[in-house]
Design a protein around this motif. Structure first.
Motif, PDB file in Angstrom:
ATOM      1  N   GLU A  85       0.355  10.948  10.381  1.00 11.24           N
ATOM      2  CA  GLU A  85       0.963   9.634  10.116  1.00 11.24           C
ATOM      3  C   GLU A  85       1.100   9.307   8.631  1.00 11.24           C
ATOM      4  O   GLU A  85       2.180   8.908   8.186  1.00 11.24           O
ATOM      5  CB  GLU A  85       0.178   8.524  10.829  1.00 11.24           C
ATOM      6  CG  GLU A  85       0.441   8.474  12.311  1.00 11.24           C
ATOM      7  CD  GLU A  85      -0.444   7.456  13.015  1.00 11.24           C
ATOM      8  OE1 GLU A  85      -1.024   6.568  12.351  1.00 11.24           O
ATOM      9  OE2 GLU A  85      -0.555   7.560  14.248  1.00 11.24           O
ATOM     10  N   PRO A  86       0.047   9.422   7.814  1.00 15.76           N
ATOM     11  CA  PRO A  86       0.215   9.089   6.398  1.00 15.76           C
ATOM     12  C   PRO A  86       1.200  10.014   5.679  1.00 15.76           C
ATOM     13  O   PRO A  86       1.916   9.574   4.771  1.00 15.76           O
ATOM     14  CB  PRO A  86      -1.187   9.226   5.800  1.00 15.76           C
ATOM     15  CG  PRO A  86      -2.088   9.687   6.873  1.00 15.76           C
ATOM     16  CD  PRO A  86      -1.329   9.747   8.149  1.00 15.76           C
TER      17      PRO A  86
ATOM     18  N   ALA B  28       3.882  11.473   7.100  1.00 15.75           N
ATOM     19  CA  ALA B  28       5.225  11.045   7.522  1.00 15.75           C
ATOM     20  C   ALA B  28       5.635   9.762   6.810  1.00 15.75           C
ATOM     21  O   ALA B  28       6.774   9.633   6.352  1.00 15.75           O
ATOM     22  CB  ALA B  28       5.259  10.864   9.036  1.00 15.75           C
ATOM     23  N   ALA B  29       4.699   8.824   6.681  1.00 14.95           N
ATOM     24  CA  ALA B  29       5.005   7.561   5.995  1.00 14.95           C
ATOM     25  C   ALA B  29       5.336   7.809   4.524  1.00 14.95           C
ATOM     26  O   ALA B  29       6.289   7.234   3.983  1.00 14.95           O
ATOM     27  CB  ALA B  29       3.829   6.598   6.123  1.00 14.95           C
ATOM     28  N   ALA B  30       4.568   8.681   3.883  1.00 21.37           N
ATOM     29  CA  ALA B  30       4.811   8.982   2.467  1.00 21.37           C
ATOM     30  C   ALA B  30       6.151   9.672   2.271  1.00 21.37           C
ATOM     31  O   ALA B  30       6.884   9.366   1.320  1.00 21.37           O
ATOM     32  CB  ALA B  30       3.684   9.853   1.916  1.00 21.37           C
TER      33      ALA B  30
ATOM     34  N   ALA C  87       8.743   9.375   4.227  1.00 19.04           N
ATOM     35  CA  ALA C  87       9.799   8.382   4.485  1.00 19.04           C
ATOM     36  C   ALA C  87       9.987   7.482   3.268  1.00 19.04           C
ATOM     37  O   ALA C  87      11.108   7.120   2.917  1.00 19.04           O
ATOM     38  CB  ALA C  87       9.450   7.551   5.717  1.00 19.04           C
ATOM     39  N   GLU C  88       8.883   7.118   2.624  1.00 16.60           N
ATOM     40  CA  GLU C  88       8.948   6.284   1.413  1.00 16.60           C
ATOM     41  C   GLU C  88       9.536   7.066   0.245  1.00 16.60           C
ATOM     42  O   GLU C  88      10.191   6.499  -0.628  1.00 16.60           O
ATOM     43  CB  GLU C  88       7.541   5.787   1.053  1.00 16.60           C
ATOM     44  CG  GLU C  88       7.523   4.799  -0.093  1.00 16.60           C
ATOM     45  CD  GLU C  88       6.119   4.309  -0.394  1.00 16.60           C
ATOM     46  OE1 GLU C  88       5.770   4.300  -1.586  1.00 16.60           O
ATOM     47  OE2 GLU C  88       5.395   3.955   0.547  1.00 16.60           O
TER      48      GLU C  88
ATOM     49  N   GLY D 218       3.586   6.668  -2.858  1.00 15.68           N
ATOM     50  CA  GLY D 218       3.372   6.817  -1.417  1.00 15.68           C
ATOM     51  C   GLY D 218       2.630   8.099  -1.098  1.00 15.68           C
ATOM     52  O   GLY D 218       1.739   8.126  -0.243  1.00 15.68           O
TER      53      GLY D 218
ATOM     54  N   ALA E  72      -1.053   8.517   0.554  1.00 14.54           N
ATOM     55  CA  ALA E  72      -1.279   9.390   1.711  1.00 14.54           C
ATOM     56  C   ALA E  72      -2.428  10.345   1.433  1.00 14.54           C
ATOM     57  O   ALA E  72      -3.272  10.582   2.301  1.00 14.54           O
ATOM     58  CB  ALA E  72      -0.006  10.166   2.044  1.00 14.54           C
TER      59      ALA E  72
END
Length: 131
Positions: free
Chosen positions: A92-93, A95-97, A99-100, A105, A109
């Protein structure tokens, strides 16, 4: 029944080790693996395995089975140790990073993953945590 493996009279799987000289297209997504199969196929693994067998007093077939099982289950073994729930949590972290798409980011992560992994390491650092 395959020409490369069969079940013997004791119910054990017997495998014929052989070299592979197949061909593949240049854009084959598995080209690297296929090239390694050919490259490592030049070696005789029984040279090492028979030496281990002799030195450890373990049958050649048992060592060969161990090597194959250990290699073939390496990824799934790690998943079993972590647990199927933990892998998506660790992802999750990342993927979030991604995406950012920023250094900040990615650094965040890293810190999140570092904390999660330090929590996973607790029983390795202090085995008394789990009886």
């Amino acid at each position: 029944m395959s020409e490369d493996w069969w079940i013997d009279e004791d119910g054990e799987t017997v495998v014929r080790l052989r070299r592979w000289r197949g061909l593949w297209l240049e854009d084959d997504p598995h080209a690297n693996f296929k090239a390694e199969v050919q490259l490592y196929g030049r070696l005789d693994p029984l040279t090492t395995i028979t030496g281990m067998s002799r030195n450890l007093d373990i049958p050649v077939g048992a060592i060969t089975r161990y090597v194959l099982a250990r290699w073939a289950s390496g990824g799934s073994g790690g998943l079993l140790e972590l647990g199927p729930v933990m892998v998506p949590r660790l992802w999750e972290p990342i993927a979030a990073a991604e995406a950012e798409d920023s250094d900040a980011g990615r650094l965040a992560a890293y810190h999140t993953l570092r904390q999660m992994i330090s929590w996973l390491k607790v029983p390795l650092d202090d085995p008394s945590v789990y009886p």
